[in-house]
Structures are given as C-alpha cells and as structure tokens.
Design a protein around this motif. Structure first.
Motif, PDB file in Angstrom:
ATOM      1  N   LEU A  32       8.125 -24.779  13.232  1.00 20.03           N
ATOM      2  CA  LEU A  32       9.485 -25.280  13.012  1.00 20.03           C
ATOM      3  C   LEU A  32      10.412 -24.166  12.530  1.00 20.03           C
ATOM      4  CD1 LEU A  32       8.578 -28.667  11.308  1.00 20.03           C
ATOM      5  CD2 LEU A  32       9.909 -28.424  13.425  1.00 20.03           C
ATOM      6  N   TYR A  33       9.884 -23.283  11.702  1.00 21.96           N
ATOM      7  CA  TYR A  33      10.663 -22.142  11.220  1.00 21.96           C
ATOM      8  C   TYR A  33      11.089 -21.253  12.391  1.00 21.96           C
ATOM      9  CZ  TYR A  33      11.635 -17.701   8.844  1.00 21.96           C
ATOM     10  OH  TYR A  33      12.213 -16.526   8.409  1.00 21.96           O
ATOM     11  N   LEU A  34      10.169 -20.992  13.307  1.00 24.58           N
ATOM     12  CA  LEU A  34      10.490 -20.175  14.475  1.00 24.58           C
ATOM     13  C   LEU A  34      11.530 -20.849  15.367  1.00 24.58           C
ATOM     14  CD1 LEU A  34       6.926 -18.896  15.476  1.00 24.58           C
ATOM     15  CD2 LEU A  34       8.748 -17.608  14.340  1.00 24.58           C
ATOM     16  N   LEU A  35      11.568 -22.184  15.335  1.00 28.33           N
ATOM     17  CA  LEU A  35      12.545 -22.934  16.139  1.00 28.33           C
ATOM     18  C   LEU A  35      13.913 -23.003  15.477  1.00 28.33           C
ATOM     19  CD1 LEU A  35      10.320 -25.933  17.332  1.00 28.33           C
ATOM     20  CD2 LEU A  35      11.044 -23.959  18.686  1.00 28.33           C
ATOM     21  N   GLY A  36      14.000 -22.530  14.237  1.00 26.23           N
ATOM     22  CA  GLY A  36      15.288 -22.506  13.553  1.00 26.23           C
ATOM     23  C   GLY A  36      15.633 -23.781  12.823  1.00 26.23           C
ATOM     24  N   ALA A  37      14.637 -24.608  12.512  1.00 27.35           N
ATOM     25  CA  ALA A  37      14.890 -25.843  11.786  1.00 27.35           C
ATOM     26  C   ALA A  37      15.178 -25.565  10.317  1.00 27.35           C
ATOM     27  CB  ALA A  37      13.690 -26.785  11.922  1.00 27.35           C
ATOM     28  N   ASP A  38      15.909 -26.469   9.699  1.00 26.59           N
ATOM     29  CA  ASP A  38      16.161 -26.451   8.248  1.00 26.59           C
ATOM     30  C   ASP A  38      15.111 -27.373   7.631  1.00 26.59           C
ATOM     31  OD1 ASP A  38      17.124 -26.510   5.674  1.00 26.59           O
ATOM     32  OD2 ASP A  38      18.941 -27.647   6.154  1.00 26.59           O
ATOM     33  N   ILE A  39      14.134 -26.796   6.924  1.00 27.36           N
ATOM     34  CA  ILE A  39      12.922 -27.527   6.554  1.00 27.36           C
ATOM     35  C   ILE A  39      12.828 -27.726   5.047  1.00 27.36           C
ATOM     36  CG2 ILE A  39      10.404 -27.621   6.841  1.00 27.36           C
ATOM     37  CD1 ILE A  39      10.868 -25.168   8.856  1.00 27.36           C
ATOM     38  N   LYS A  40      12.468 -28.944   4.666  1.00 29.18           N
ATOM     39  CA  LYS A  40      12.040 -29.205   3.293  1.00 29.18           C
ATOM     40  C   LYS A  40      10.605 -29.707   3.365  1.00 29.18           C
ATOM     41  CE  LYS A  40      14.311 -31.171  -0.306  1.00 29.18           C
ATOM     42  NZ  LYS A  40      14.953 -32.234  -1.168  1.00 29.18           N
ATOM     43  N   GLY A  41       9.706 -29.066   2.595  1.00 26.94           N
ATOM     44  CA  GLY A  41       8.314 -29.482   2.549  1.00 26.94           C
ATOM     45  C   GLY A  41       8.006 -30.184   1.239  1.00 26.94           C
ATOM     46  N   TYR A  42       7.097 -31.156   1.310  1.00 30.13           N
ATOM     47  CA  TYR A  42       6.680 -31.885   0.108  1.00 30.13           C
ATOM     48  C   TYR A  42       5.170 -32.032   0.168  1.00 30.13           C
ATOM     49  CZ  TYR A  42       6.760 -35.437  -3.622  1.00 30.13           C
ATOM     50  OH  TYR A  42       6.580 -36.127  -4.792  1.00 30.13           O
ATOM     51  N   SER A  43       4.483 -31.486  -0.839  1.00 27.04           N
ATOM     52  CA  SER A  43       3.020 -31.475  -0.788  1.00 27.04           C
ATOM     53  C   SER A  43       2.456 -31.067  -2.138  1.00 27.04           C
ATOM     54  CB  SER A  43       2.544 -30.493   0.291  1.00 27.04           C
ATOM     55  OG  SER A  43       1.134 -30.481   0.392  1.00 27.04           O
ATOM     56  N   LEU A  44       1.167 -31.258  -2.292  1.00 31.09           N
ATOM     57  CA  LEU A  44       0.455 -30.657  -3.407  1.00 31.09           C
ATOM     58  C   LEU A  44       0.416 -29.141  -3.218  1.00 31.09           C
ATOM     59  CD1 LEU A  44      -2.605 -33.102  -3.677  1.00 31.09           C
ATOM     60  CD2 LEU A  44      -0.486 -33.140  -5.033  1.00 31.09           C
ATOM     61  N   ALA A  45       0.157 -28.426  -4.281  1.00 32.62           N
ATOM     62  CA  ALA A  45       0.076 -26.969  -4.201  1.00 32.62           C
ATOM     63  C   ALA A  45      -1.138 -26.552  -3.381  1.00 32.62           C
ATOM     64  CB  ALA A  45      -0.020 -26.372  -5.603  1.00 32.62           C
ATOM     65  N   PRO A  46      -1.083 -25.396  -2.713  1.00 32.71           N
ATOM     66  CA  PRO A  46      -2.267 -24.888  -2.013  1.00 32.71           C
ATOM     67  C   PRO A  46      -3.431 -24.732  -2.982  1.00 32.71           C
ATOM     68  CG  PRO A  46      -0.322 -23.560  -1.509  1.00 32.71           C
ATOM     69  CD  PRO A  46       0.063 -24.478  -2.617  1.00 32.71           C
ATOM     70  N   LEU A  47      -4.637 -24.935  -2.489  1.00 33.86           N
ATOM     71  CA  LEU A  47      -5.809 -24.883  -3.356  1.00 33.86           C
ATOM     72  C   LEU A  47      -6.197 -23.458  -3.730  1.00 33.86           C
ATOM     73  CD1 LEU A  47      -8.071 -27.619  -1.701  1.00 33.86           C
ATOM     74  CD2 LEU A  47      -6.790 -27.791  -3.843  1.00 33.86           C
ATOM     75  N   ASN A  48      -5.991 -22.510  -2.781  1.00 35.43           N
ATOM     76  CA  ASN A  48      -6.477 -21.143  -2.971  1.00 35.43           C
ATOM     77  C   ASN A  48      -5.388 -20.122  -2.634  1.00 35.43           C
ATOM     78  OD1 ASN A  48      -9.413 -21.960  -3.328  1.00 35.43           O
ATOM     79  ND2 ASN A  48      -9.018 -22.746  -1.271  1.00 35.43           N
ATOM     80  N   ASP A  49      -5.515 -18.937  -3.199  1.00 40.93           N
ATOM     81  CA  ASP A  49      -4.552 -17.880  -2.908  1.00 40.93           C
ATOM     82  C   ASP A  49      -4.565 -17.491  -1.432  1.00 40.93           C
ATOM     83  OD1 ASP A  49      -3.774 -17.811  -5.549  1.00 40.93           O
ATOM     84  OD2 ASP A  49      -5.072 -16.109  -6.075  1.00 40.93           O
ATOM     85  N   PHE A  50      -5.738 -17.616  -0.781  1.00 45.09           N
ATOM     86  CA  PHE A  50      -5.848 -17.175   0.609  1.00 45.09           C
ATOM     87  C   PHE A  50      -5.561 -18.301   1.606  1.00 45.09           C
ATOM     88  CE2 PHE A  50     -10.076 -18.254  -1.046  1.00 45.09           C
ATOM     89  CZ  PHE A  50     -10.460 -19.267  -0.172  1.00 45.09           C
ATOM     90  N   ASP A  51      -5.150 -19.479   1.145  1.00 46.91           N
ATOM     91  CA  ASP A  51      -4.827 -20.569   2.062  1.00 46.91           C
ATOM     92  C   ASP A  51      -3.712 -20.146   3.010  1.00 46.91           C
ATOM     93  OD1 ASP A  51      -6.741 -22.203   1.066  1.00 46.91           O
ATOM     94  OD2 ASP A  51      -5.405 -23.566   0.008  1.00 46.91           O
TER      95      ASP A  51
END
Length: 361
Positions: A32-51
C-alpha cells in the motif's frame, strides 16, 4: 491487475490496516505504501526486533498505532478519526496450535474483535470498502478431496478455525442487518470477507508453521521436524492473496453491491501439496538439509486435508494465481537467503512486490 491500475484506486486514499505489524500485514503495508496510500495501522507491537515490520521500517510507512482491537473505545476512536476510504482487517490470533493454549483469547480476538470493527463501520459517515480477512479453515472440514466453495457450511474443530467461522457469521450478520445491499445508497458501505489458503513468504517467524520451522532448522544445520508429513494444504505465496484483497477493493469501488460477498483466494488445484512434498522442494531449492518425521504421539487435532475452490474469484473477479507451488517456495526461500546474508531486507521486500506485480498470471 497491474501497478497503474492499483495506483489509480489507492494513491492518496485513506486506508486503515489492522494487524499491520504482523507477517501478512507488513507485506500489505509495504504494498500500500508503494501505491501511495495514506495508511493508518492498528495492531499489537511486533514480537521481535527482527520481525518483518521492523525490518522494512514500517513505522515510516504509516501512522502506526499500537493497540488491542479488544480495547473497543480506543479502536473505534482511531478508525472514526481517520475516516478511511478502505479498511483491511488482518488483526487476529492466527495460529491453530496456540489456540489450544489460549482458546478464550482466540475467540475474543477473532470474533469479538471483528464485531468491534463492524461497530466502527456503522458509525462512519463516508463511503467505505471493508475487506475482512478470515481463513480457509472456516469450513466444516470433512477431510475429503472436494475443494470448499464459499457457499459450503462453516465450522471448526479447533478453537482457531471455530473462531474464524464465528467471525464469518458476525460479518454476514452485520452485512445483512446494517449494510444490506438494498440500502447501499443510504449506508454506502461495501463489506467483503476473504478466505485465503496457507500462505508462505519471507519474514514469517511464527512458531509451528512449516516454512519458519524449515528455515530455523536450516540456519542452525538441524534436522527439520515434520509433524504431519501427509497433510495436504493449499500453499500460496503471501503476495497472491494480498493481491487478491487489493483487487477486490478496486472491484468493490466499481460495484459495491455485486462484490460485497465472501471470496476464496488459493492456489490452482495442482499446487495443493503435502507437507512432506513442500519440505522436499524446499531442501532441493536450499541445496542442503535433512528432515525427520518423529514417532507419532497423541497430537492436537489439525486438519489433514484441505483444499479451496477458487473458481468464483477467477470467474467473477478475474483474479488468478501468478506463482505455482515451486515458484512460491523459491520466492520465499530467496527472501530468507537475503536475510541470512545480511543484505537489505527492506529493499528486497519491495523488489519482490514489484517483481510479483510485473509477473504474468
């Protein structure tokens, strides 16, 4: 489906993406970022630094809100303040085996979380296309060779499958009760659910999934432990269903009444493989490694045979897979090779998205 076509629909549009820090969510965020969308994400934090989310620097691609979809007031406020044109709902407890350990949490996140999202959609004033991602496991699995169609009975043996079937029933209820197609001119909401097969791709590090298990073993020079070698699954590269979701969103814009429905996204019939076949192909591509099948002990129940009928998506949406099973495995392992070599994951992930967009169906 090509880059220009998708850009026409998503560039500059407000897209609310739940589960944006997860495996599939991070891939969709990048696309979506490559398509130029204006994005808001909602989620739990990533589990690991390498995710994957951290590897692609996902914070720079969207307004990233760390929150729980079970926090109803916070969740609703973030959606309503953003006023999205599109919503892609991927947030979930996605693991079958984990669902046996946290069954009530699995039902809460996958079912009640979906209801919370639909409550927010009820309150939106502007038109919105909503694509809710469930799973191929929503069907009452009879362990037969017949591939499941969208009209087949829903069910679920394990808590994960049952929770996703519950989500589908919730989606259907809201669609009929509040977003009925007969009243589209009043509510202006298009609601679709998407049921994808077993996705594989770079950046998946989840426990008890075969590709991450393979990669972890290969990177450590350990034997791969194959629990269910003869189980058959509809394997597909992660970009296949994501492309289907994005394409579905464009069709919902064109005809919100016709495309507000349930859709299967999976591989062609010949690309349904046993787990053992997938492992053997992976080893041949990687170039080394071994596997073992441990002595069978009493295991948690997992479906042994599961196939999806994708004729509806092929005939009505004009969508079809681009990669066969071997191609999907090759693209997946290419990503992990880049990771192993310490090269730029962010650049290579974007390269694979561009490569997929330009591939012929």
């Amino acid at each position: 489906m090509d880059y220009q076509h998708l850009t026409h629909y998503y560039k500059g549009k407000r897209v609310f993406l739940t589960g944006h820090t997860g495996f599939k969510g991070s891939w969709l965020l990048n696309w979506l970022y490559l398509l130029g969308a204006d994005i808001k994400g909602y989620s739990l934090a990533p589990l690991n630094d390498f995710d994957l989310f951290n590897a692609i620097e996902g914070d720079n691609m969207c307004v990233s809100v760390i929150g729980n979809i079970l926090d109803r007031e916070h969740f609703l406020s973030e959606i309503l303040s953003f006023e999205p044109d599109y919503i892609f709902h991927l947030a979930a407890q996605p693991l079958v085996r984990l669902s046996y350990e946290v069954p009530s949490e699995t039902f809460s996140v996958n079912a009640i979380g979906t209801a919370h999202l639909m409550d927010a959609v009820r309150l939106l004033k502007q038109p919105c296309n909503v694509i809710l991602i469930t799973t191929d496991k929503v069907y009452e699995n009879k362990e037969w060779h017949y591939p499941y169609r969208e009209i087949d009975r829903l069910g679920g043996y394990d808590p994960y499958s049952a929770s996703k079937a519950c989500a589908e029933i919730i989606i259907s209820s809201y669609r009929n009760s509040f977003f009925n197609s007969a009243n589209y001119s009043i509510h202006r909401k298009a609601i679709a659910s998407a049921r994808a097969g077993n996705v594989i791709g770079g950046g998946d590090w989840a426990q008890d999934r075969i590709i991450p298990d393979i990669v972890r073993a290969l990177l450590k020079n350990d034997k791969i432990v194959v629990r269910n070698p003869y189980s058959i699954r509809p394997w597909q590269h992660v970009l296949e269903p994501l492309g289907g979701y994005l394409h579905l969103g464009t069709k919902m814009t064109e005809n919100p009444i016709l495309y507000s429905d349930s859709w299967n996204f999976g591989p062609l019939a010949e690309d349904n493989l046993t787990v053992e076949s997938l492992v053997k192909i992976s080893l041949s591509i990687w170039g080394n490694g071994n596997y073992e099948t441990p002595v069978k002990k009493e295991e948690l129940h997992e479906a042994g045979l599961l196939k999806l009928d994708i004729n509806k998506a092929m005939n009505i949406l004009k969508w079809k897979p681009k990669y066969n099973a071997r191609g999907a495995i090759e693209k997946t392992l290419e990503w992990y090779k880049i990771f192993e070599n310490g090269e730029s994951i962010s650049s290579f992930t974007q390269y694979q998205i561009s490569e997929f967009i330009n591939a012929k169906s």
